[in-house]
Design an enzyme around this catalytic site. Structure first.
Site, PDB file in Angstrom:
ATOM      1  N   HIS A 131       0.823  -1.225   0.000  1.00 47.03           N
ATOM      2  CA  HIS A 131       0.000   0.000   0.000  1.00 47.03           C
ATOM      3  C   HIS A 131       0.857   1.276   0.000  1.00 47.03           C
ATOM      4  O   HIS A 131       0.316   2.371  -0.105  1.00 47.03           O
ATOM      5  CB  HIS A 131      -0.913   0.043   1.232  1.00 47.03           C
ATOM      6  N   ASP A 168      -2.972 -10.645  -2.165  1.00 46.79           N
ATOM      7  CA  ASP A 168      -3.481 -10.188  -0.870  1.00 46.79           C
ATOM      8  C   ASP A 168      -4.956  -9.808  -1.079  1.00 46.79           C
ATOM      9  O   ASP A 168      -5.354  -9.454  -2.185  1.00 46.79           O
ATOM     10  CB  ASP A 168      -2.669  -8.962  -0.430  1.00 46.79           C
ATOM     11  N   HIS A 170      -6.387  -7.232  -0.189  1.00 43.82           N
ATOM     12  CA  HIS A 170      -6.513  -5.797  -0.457  1.00 43.82           C
ATOM     13  C   HIS A 170      -5.740  -5.436  -1.729  1.00 43.82           C
ATOM     14  O   HIS A 170      -4.647  -5.946  -1.954  1.00 43.82           O
ATOM     15  CB  HIS A 170      -5.965  -4.991   0.724  1.00 43.82           C
ATOM     16  N   ASP A 257      -4.534 -12.875   3.780  1.00 44.06           N
ATOM     17  CA  ASP A 257      -5.856 -12.454   4.241  1.00 44.06           C
ATOM     18  C   ASP A 257      -6.958 -12.750   3.218  1.00 44.06           C
ATOM     19  O   ASP A 257      -8.115 -12.408   3.442  1.00 44.06           O
ATOM     20  CB  ASP A 257      -5.862 -10.966   4.639  1.00 44.06           C
TER      21      ASP A 257
HETATM   22 ZN   LIG Z   1      -4.324  -7.254   2.994  1.00 41.88          ZN
END
Ligand SMILES: [Zn+2]
Length: 354
Positions: A131, A168, A170, A257
């Protein structure tokens, strides 16, 4: 059996923070769980792994991606005691040293693969990186590990084309920002639909900008999507684009995740799904796997299965009852998935043959 290099940043426990009496979900227990599982089950020995030593990255390595103003901010904020930065991210006094060693570990993993010391590598590092943008921390991430590795391999080892694949839960928004106009780095991110879900970016229509239109690829997975949806995505889009791009190697941003037990996301990958996703990539390209997110208790088992996929070992079949997991999935999930897949194919069709 493939040879696999494994590295972890052994000072990671210094990066830790308590906010209002609660530890961050991104805390030292995550990596400790993985290392404990590896020790208890002789995972490194069973897979004949080559253990790589972590070293510190140089400032030069980091400044190929991050701005010097941002890097100076991270350094001075950390060394003066750290604190809460906002955007779900913290620094503490030890963080600066941890960051240098995390990035350095990732670079050692890349170097081992590109110089032929091993076929693939696994870098178990924290904090995660996907990120983080050139000048901004976000979502537990401070420095973008994958991006720094890509630039390092291009600069020092003449790699021409690199693919970064994110699994991931996200979206890999920081990595995407860094390479948005760069056709030498293909960014593919498969993640939970970011409508109302962090980082609220990574939509199908975000596809890169000239001269790299089509070199950013986002697949929005509907909630409850799992093994079969990931397999279909890779079969019908992901691998086809990768093959046409022809990367020198693949960097895999591997968050745990997307697992069905993860409380911070709503995807349904199981051990089988992780094994399958990693195998599809590393059976075709040299692959460097970097740890991203994942906050549940099965991190060790998942890192183990990723290592087995890299080593090319068969593994014991997932004990999860796939039938009941499938049955629990709403049929609306598959319908939404199919329509997203179709939309992505149409948008990609001017750029790739699908
Ligand atoms: Zn994540």
């Amino acid at each position: 059996m493939n040879s696999v290099g494994v590295v972890y940043n052994n000072n990671h426990e210094l990066h830790d923070y308590i906010l209002k009496g609660f530890p961050s979900p991104e805390n030292p227990a995550r990596l400790k769980k993985i290392l404990q599982h590896f020790m208890d089950n002789s995972v490194l020995e069973k897979n004949s792994c080559r253990i790589l030593s972590p070293v510190n990255a140089s400032v030069e390595d980091i400044l190929r991606v991050h701005t010097s103003e941002y890097f100076s901010f991270v350094q001075s904020r950390s060394l003066s005691g750290g604190g809460w930065l906002g955007n779900d991210t913290y620094l503490c006094e030890g963080s600066f040293d941890v960051l240098l060693q995390a990035v350095g570990s990732v670079l050692e993993a890349g170097k081992a693969v590109v110089t032929g010391q091993c076929d693939h590598a696994l870098a178990l590092i924290r904090p995660p990186g996907h990120h983080a943008s050139a000048d901004k921390h976000s979502g537990f991430c401070i420095l973008n590990n994958a991006a720094i590795l890509a630039r390092y391999l291009q600069h020092l080892y003449s790699c021409q084309k690199i693919a970064i694949v994110n699994i991931d839960a996200h979206a890999s928004d920081g990595t995407q920002n860094i390479f948005y106009a760069d056709p030498s780095v293909l960014c593919i991110s498969v993640h939970q639909d970011p409508s109302g879900f962090y980082p609220f970016k990574g939509f199908i229509r975000e596809m890169g900008s000239i001269p790299a239109l089509g070199y950013t690829l986002n697949m929005e997975m509907p909630q409850e999507a799992g093994n079969s949806e990931y397999a279909i995505f890779f079969e019908e889009i992901g691998l086809k684009v990768l093959e046409q791009f022809g990367p020198d190697l693949v960097i895999l941003e591997c968050g745990f995740d997307s697992y069905y037990k993860e409380k911070l996301a709503k995807l349904n990958l199981t051990i089988d799904g992780y094994y399958d996703s990693v195998s599809r990539i590393c059976s075709r390209w040299h692959t460097i796997v970097l740890l991203e997110g994942g906050y549940h208790d099965d991190l060790g088992m998942l890192a183990d299965v990723v290592l087995q996929a890299l080593a090319g070992n068969r593994y014991t079949k997932d004990e999860i009852d796939q039938v009941s997991l499938m049955a629990s999935r709403q049929s609306s999930c598959r319908r939404t998935f199919q329509s997203k897949l179709k939309e992505l194919k149409i948008l990609l069709s001017p750029h790739w043959e699908l």
